[in-house]
Design a protein around this motif. Structure first.
Motif, PDB file in Angstrom:
ATOM      1  N   PRO A  52       0.837  -1.203   0.000  1.00 23.50           N
ATOM      2  CA  PRO A  52       0.000   0.000   0.000  1.00 23.50           C
ATOM      3  C   PRO A  52       0.871   1.252   0.000  1.00 23.50           C
ATOM      4  N   GLY A  53       0.261   2.354  -0.355  1.00 25.54           N
ATOM      5  CA  GLY A  53       1.028   3.594  -0.304  1.00 25.54           C
ATOM      6  C   GLY A  53       0.355   4.719  -1.036  1.00 25.54           C
ATOM      7  N   GLY A  54       1.029   5.851  -1.094  1.00 24.03           N
ATOM      8  CA  GLY A  54       0.505   7.053  -1.718  1.00 24.03           C
ATOM      9  C   GLY A  54       0.877   7.120  -3.178  1.00 24.03           C
ATOM     10  N   PHE A  55       0.402   6.189  -3.947  1.00 26.07           N
ATOM     11  CA  PHE A  55       0.743   6.150  -5.360  1.00 26.07           C
ATOM     12  C   PHE A  55      -0.453   6.621  -6.171  1.00 26.07           C
ATOM     13  N   PHE A  56      -0.228   7.566  -7.048  1.00 27.52           N
ATOM     14  CA  PHE A  56      -1.273   8.015  -7.950  1.00 27.52           C
ATOM     15  C   PHE A  56      -0.603   8.313  -9.278  1.00 27.52           C
ATOM     16  N   ASN A  57      -1.097   7.727 -10.322  1.00 29.95           N
ATOM     17  CA  ASN A  57      -0.512   7.903 -11.646  1.00 29.95           C
ATOM     18  C   ASN A  57       0.979   7.580 -11.639  1.00 29.95           C
ATOM     19  N   THR A  58       1.323   6.516 -10.956  1.00 26.39           N
ATOM     20  CA  THR A  58       2.722   6.133 -10.795  1.00 26.39           C
ATOM     21  C   THR A  58       3.266   5.483 -12.057  1.00 26.39           C
ATOM     22  N   LYS A  59       4.565   5.531 -12.195  1.00 28.37           N
ATOM     23  CA  LYS A  59       5.265   4.872 -13.294  1.00 28.37           C
ATOM     24  C   LYS A  59       6.258   3.889 -12.710  1.00 28.37           C
ATOM     25  N   LEU A  60       6.409   2.770 -13.371  1.00 26.93           N
ATOM     26  CA  LEU A  60       7.305   1.704 -12.935  1.00 26.93           C
ATOM     27  C   LEU A  60       8.486   1.595 -13.882  1.00 26.93           C
ATOM     28  N   ALA A  61       9.620   1.179 -13.350  1.00 28.15           N
ATOM     29  CA  ALA A  61      10.792   0.851 -14.170  1.00 28.15           C
ATOM     30  C   ALA A  61      11.444  -0.379 -13.546  1.00 28.15           C
ATOM     31  N   VAL A  62      11.979  -1.248 -14.388  1.00 33.00           N
ATOM     32  CA  VAL A  62      12.604  -2.490 -13.920  1.00 33.00           C
ATOM     33  C   VAL A  62      14.091  -2.431 -14.220  1.00 33.00           C
ATOM     34  N   SER A  63      14.901  -2.864 -13.248  1.00 34.39           N
ATOM     35  CA  SER A  63      16.351  -2.932 -13.470  1.00 34.39           C
ATOM     36  C   SER A  63      16.634  -3.989 -14.536  1.00 34.39           C
ATOM     37  N   PRO A  64      17.760  -3.890 -15.232  1.00 31.66           N
ATOM     38  CA  PRO A  64      18.069  -4.838 -16.300  1.00 31.66           C
ATOM     39  C   PRO A  64      18.063  -6.309 -15.867  1.00 31.66           C
ATOM     40  N   ASP A  65      18.448  -6.592 -14.623  1.00 29.49           N
ATOM     41  CA  ASP A  65      18.439  -7.980 -14.161  1.00 29.49           C
ATOM     42  C   ASP A  65      17.090  -8.398 -13.592  1.00 29.49           C
TER      43      ASP A  65
END
Length: 164
Positions: A52-65
């Motif tokens: 849970p958390g204060g996320f609104f219109n969040t964007k995700l990114a994944v590390s190469p590994d």
């Protein structure tokens, strides 16, 4: 096989595969506050484990590994999540306003994040979770689209006016 392995029955803003493709990470949008859902694709019968958390219109990114996922949050920080453990493993604090997105370097050791105004780009050391550099922005310095690094990890786009 064409078989459905996970079904998301909620609104979501962004999704990515992590942990070598075994976990689907989804930024779920629940009215004002969202959460991050981790779907274990080896066990599709289980529901998502959520942070849970204060996320609104969040964007995700994944590390190469695939071992880390960065998540932009409403309070100016970027959370680092471990998709295998399905929990927070750190946070990068320093943005004055909500970051728009982030991207890991090709070697996974650095991350850059963007915001809309004064701090167009921040560069972070992922291992130490320390800010390395801030590039000032203009009146609308937002980087539209997905933030990206050059293939060699030495160049990033910076906006307003556009530079590399």
């Amino acid at each position: 096989s064409g078989q459905i392995v996970a079904r998301i029955n909620q609104n979501f803003n962004d999704a990515c595969f992590a942990a070598k493709g075994s976990v689907l990470v989804v930024a779920l949008h629940n009215r004002i506050r969202g959460e991050i859902g981790f779907y274990d694709l080896a066990h599709p019968d289980r529901g998502p484990q959520c942070v849970p958390g204060g996320f609104f219109n969040t964007k995700l990114a994944v590390s190469p590994d695939g071992g880390l996922v960065s998540v932009t949050s409403n309070d100016g920080q970027i959370l680092l999540l471990d998709p295998s453990l399905r929990e927070e493993s750190g946070s990068l604090r320093g943005h004055l306003i909500v970051p728009c997105g982030s991207a890991f370097s090709p070697d996974g050791r650095r991350l850059f994040s963007t915001d809309r105004r004064q701090e167009a780009v921040k560069l972070w050391d992922v291992g130490t979770q320390q800010e390395l550099l801030t590039l000032a922005g203009g009146t609308d310095s937002r980087l539209y689209g997905v933030p990206r690094w050059s293939a060699d990890g030495n160049v990033i786009p910076a906006g307003g006016p556009w530079q590399a």
